[in-house]
Every structure is written in C-alpha cells, then in structure tokens.
Design a protein around this motif. Structure first.
Motif, PDB file in Angstrom:
ATOM      1  N   LEU A 191       0.807  -1.222   0.000  1.00  0.00           N
ATOM      2  CA  LEU A 191       0.000   0.000   0.000  1.00  0.00           C
ATOM      3  C   LEU A 191       0.837   1.268   0.000  1.00  0.00           C
ATOM      4  O   LEU A 191       0.361   2.329  -0.346  1.00  0.00           O
ATOM      5  CB  LEU A 191      -0.927   0.014   1.221  1.00  0.00           C
ATOM      6  N   TRP A 192       2.055   1.173   0.453  1.00  0.00           N
ATOM      7  CA  TRP A 192       2.978   2.311   0.553  1.00  0.00           C
ATOM      8  C   TRP A 192       2.417   3.428   1.427  1.00  0.00           C
ATOM      9  O   TRP A 192       2.437   4.593   1.091  1.00  0.00           O
ATOM     10  CB  TRP A 192       3.414   2.807  -0.823  1.00  0.00           C
ATOM     11  N   LEU A 193       1.900   2.995   2.581  1.00  0.00           N
ATOM     12  CA  LEU A 193       1.474   3.916   3.624  1.00  0.00           C
ATOM     13  C   LEU A 193       2.415   3.748   4.798  1.00  0.00           C
ATOM     14  O   LEU A 193       3.012   2.680   4.987  1.00  0.00           O
ATOM     15  CB  LEU A 193       0.043   3.601   4.061  1.00  0.00           C
ATOM     16  N   CYS A 194       2.536   4.786   5.611  1.00  0.00           N
ATOM     17  CA  CYS A 194       3.379   4.724   6.798  1.00  0.00           C
ATOM     18  C   CYS A 194       2.755   3.761   7.803  1.00  0.00           C
ATOM     19  O   CYS A 194       1.551   3.831   8.072  1.00  0.00           O
ATOM     20  CB  CYS A 194       3.519   6.115   7.408  1.00  0.00           C
ATOM     21  N   ARG A 195       3.558   2.871   8.355  1.00  0.00           N
ATOM     22  CA  ARG A 195       3.065   1.913   9.348  1.00  0.00           C
ATOM     23  C   ARG A 195       2.598   2.610  10.627  1.00  0.00           C
ATOM     24  O   ARG A 195       1.754   2.087  11.340  1.00  0.00           O
ATOM     25  CB  ARG A 195       4.167   0.930   9.733  1.00  0.00           C
ATOM     26  N   HIS A 196       3.143   3.769  10.924  1.00  0.00           N
ATOM     27  CA  HIS A 196       2.838   4.445  12.180  1.00  0.00           C
ATOM     28  C   HIS A 196       1.631   5.373  12.078  1.00  0.00           C
ATOM     29  O   HIS A 196       0.745   5.328  12.914  1.00  0.00           O
ATOM     30  CB  HIS A 196       4.062   5.224  12.663  1.00  0.00           C
ATOM     31  N   ASP A 197       1.602   6.222  11.070  1.00  0.00           N
ATOM     32  CA  ASP A 197       0.545   7.236  11.025  1.00  0.00           C
ATOM     33  C   ASP A 197      -0.421   7.094   9.852  1.00  0.00           C
ATOM     34  O   ASP A 197      -1.355   7.881   9.732  1.00  0.00           O
ATOM     35  CB  ASP A 197       1.140   8.646  11.056  1.00  0.00           C
ATOM     36  N   GLY A 198      -0.214   6.119   8.971  1.00  0.00           N
ATOM     37  CA  GLY A 198      -1.146   5.869   7.876  1.00  0.00           C
ATOM     38  C   GLY A 198      -1.071   6.858   6.729  1.00  0.00           C
ATOM     39  O   GLY A 198      -1.872   6.789   5.804  1.00  0.00           O
ATOM     40  N   GLN A 199      -0.120   7.775   6.778  1.00  0.00           N
ATOM     41  CA  GLN A 199       0.044   8.752   5.702  1.00  0.00           C
ATOM     42  C   GLN A 199       0.808   8.117   4.542  1.00  0.00           C
ATOM     43  O   GLN A 199       1.517   7.138   4.721  1.00  0.00           O
ATOM     44  CB  GLN A 199       0.817   9.972   6.210  1.00  0.00           C
ATOM     45  N   PRO A 200       0.678   8.669   3.341  1.00  0.00           N
ATOM     46  CA  PRO A 200       1.482   8.158   2.228  1.00  0.00           C
ATOM     47  C   PRO A 200       2.965   8.222   2.578  1.00  0.00           C
ATOM     48  O   PRO A 200       3.447   9.235   3.068  1.00  0.00           O
ATOM     49  CB  PRO A 200       1.150   9.097   1.068  1.00  0.00           C
ATOM     50  N   TRP A 201       3.661   7.112   2.351  1.00  0.00           N
ATOM     51  CA  TRP A 201       5.082   7.048   2.681  1.00  0.00           C
ATOM     52  C   TRP A 201       5.896   7.603   1.531  1.00  0.00           C
ATOM     53  O   TRP A 201       5.562   7.357   0.377  1.00  0.00           O
ATOM     54  CB  TRP A 201       5.497   5.596   2.969  1.00  0.00           C
ATOM     55  N   PRO A 202       6.942   8.384   1.758  1.00  0.00           N
ATOM     56  CA  PRO A 202       7.496   8.759   3.057  1.00  0.00           C
ATOM     57  C   PRO A 202       6.708   9.905   3.691  1.00  0.00           C
ATOM     58  O   PRO A 202       6.538  10.960   3.082  1.00  0.00           O
ATOM     59  CB  PRO A 202       8.918   9.193   2.724  1.00  0.00           C
ATOM     60  N   CYS A 203       6.250   9.659   4.907  1.00  0.00           N
ATOM     61  CA  CYS A 203       5.512  10.683   5.655  1.00  0.00           C
ATOM     62  C   CYS A 203       6.509  11.728   6.168  1.00  0.00           C
ATOM     63  O   CYS A 203       7.711  11.599   5.970  1.00  0.00           O
ATOM     64  CB  CYS A 203       4.765  10.032   6.818  1.00  0.00           C
ATOM     65  N   GLY A 204       6.017  12.734   6.823  1.00  0.00           N
ATOM     66  CA  GLY A 204       6.882  13.803   7.322  1.00  0.00           C
ATOM     67  C   GLY A 204       7.960  13.303   8.267  1.00  0.00           C
ATOM     68  O   GLY A 204       9.124  13.691   8.162  1.00  0.00           O
ATOM     69  N   ALA A 205       7.587  12.425   9.198  1.00  0.00           N
ATOM     70  CA  ALA A 205       8.571  11.899  10.150  1.00  0.00           C
ATOM     71  C   ALA A 205       9.607  11.036   9.439  1.00  0.00           C
ATOM     72  O   ALA A 205      10.797  11.081   9.776  1.00  0.00           O
ATOM     73  CB  ALA A 205       7.875  11.102  11.252  1.00  0.00           C
ATOM     74  N   ALA A 206       9.196  10.252   8.460  1.00  0.00           N
ATOM     75  CA  ALA A 206      10.143   9.433   7.699  1.00  0.00           C
ATOM     76  C   ALA A 206      11.104  10.330   6.918  1.00  0.00           C
ATOM     77  O   ALA A 206      12.305  10.041   6.831  1.00  0.00           O
ATOM     78  CB  ALA A 206       9.403   8.497   6.756  1.00  0.00           C
ATOM     79  N   ARG A 207      10.600  11.418   6.378  1.00  0.00           N
ATOM     80  CA  ARG A 207      11.459  12.352   5.641  1.00  0.00           C
ATOM     81  C   ARG A 207      12.514  12.966   6.554  1.00  0.00           C
ATOM     82  O   ARG A 207      13.686  13.093   6.173  1.00  0.00           O
ATOM     83  CB  ARG A 207      10.624  13.449   4.997  1.00  0.00           C
ATOM     84  N   VAL A 208      12.115  13.331   7.760  1.00  0.00           N
ATOM     85  CA  VAL A 208      13.070  13.898   8.720  1.00  0.00           C
ATOM     86  C   VAL A 208      14.127  12.861   9.072  1.00  0.00           C
ATOM     87  O   VAL A 208      15.331  13.152   9.077  1.00  0.00           O
ATOM     88  CB  VAL A 208      12.336  14.394   9.994  1.00  0.00           C
ATOM     89  N   THR A 209      13.697  11.644   9.348  1.00  0.00           N
ATOM     90  CA  THR A 209      14.626  10.576   9.713  1.00  0.00           C
ATOM     91  C   THR A 209      15.580  10.264   8.569  1.00  0.00           C
ATOM     92  O   THR A 209      16.791  10.140   8.770  1.00  0.00           O
ATOM     93  CB  THR A 209      13.852   9.316  10.123  1.00  0.00           C
ATOM     94  N   LEU A 210      15.045  10.131   7.356  1.00  0.00           N
ATOM     95  CA  LEU A 210      15.887   9.837   6.202  1.00  0.00           C
ATOM     96  C   LEU A 210      16.870  10.977   5.940  1.00  0.00           C
ATOM     97  O   LEU A 210      18.037  10.731   5.630  1.00  0.00           O
ATOM     98  CB  LEU A 210      15.023   9.581   4.972  1.00  0.00           C
TER      99      LEU A 210
END
Length: 138
Positions: free
Chosen positions: A68-87
């Motif tokens: 589905l390519w959604l964030c496992r944590h917040d359900g937003q399309p991946w990469p979500c905001g938190a994933a972008r910060v981490t990456l």
C-alpha cells in the motif's frame, strides 16, 4: 529488482506483494566511537541517549507498509513527514545515496500501486513528487 549489494542495500523482488523492505542497512558512527560504525536499519536515530530506546522505536515505526505504501505508524502516504526527517538525518552526508534509495522505492511503489489499483493509482509524476520532490541536494 536489484536494491544494491555491498553498499548496504539488500536484494528484493520487484512487485512481490506483502514484502517489507524497510530500507537500506547503513553504517553510522557515533561521535565517541573513534570511527567504529555499527549496522542499523534505515528509519531510526542511532544515537545513544538517555531515553534512546523509545525514540528509536518511535522512528522505526515510520516505515512503508507494502504494497500500500502507507506509513506503518501514522497511515500517511510514505514517506511521511517523520520518515522524511529521519531519512534526511541518516543521509545528511550522502544525498545521492538517499536519492538512489528513494528512486528505487519509487519504482517499487509504482509497480505495487498500479498492480493493486490499475485505474486509480497515482501517476509517475505524482509519485516522483512524493518520493523525490522534497529532497534538497546541496
């Protein structure tokens, strides 16, 4: 599909529904380790700090849920905001590697999403903006 080799990436099969490829394995170096690195999974902060275990586990949750390519944590399309910060933090010194990783993820997402929803899947332009549009090269 080839997701790299000795550079820290793992092999994966393109379009295989239900596979989870959380990200490349990276070598991180702590400031006090005099160059000794340790292998970690993309998606979490490796710095050792007082409450580090919770901070790392919270960030590790922001991985893609395939196909589905959604964030496992917040359900937003991946990469979500938190994933972008981490990456961004993990690839701060190697933006080209970040672009390669995200480009490969984009190709996987396109295959998965068009297989799941052939009529309503996001087009290549929308996925390119979602996966790569936020990356700033220096």
């Amino acid at each position: 599909m080839f997701l790299g080799s000795r550079s820290g990436f793992r092999r994966g099969i393109a379009g295989q529904a239900g596979t989870d490829l959380p990200g490349p394995t990276v070598i991180s170096r702590s400031a006090n380790s005099a160059g000794a690195g340790r292998r970690t999974e993309c998606g979490g902060d490796r710095r050792e700090n007082g409450g580090g275990a919770k901070a790392v586990s919270d960030e590790l949750r922001h991985l893609p849920l395939r196909p589905l390519w959604l964030c496992r944590h917040d359900g937003q399309p991946w990469p979500c905001g938190a994933a972008r910060v981490t990456l961004s933090r993990e690839y701060a010194h190697d933006r080209l590697a970040l672009c390669v990783y995200l480009g490969l993820s984009l190709a996987e997402a396109y295959l998965d999403l068009t297989r799941l929803h052939p009529d309503t899947a996001p087009g290549p332009g929308a996925l390119t903006e979602r996966f790569l549009g936020w990356v700033r090269l220096r």
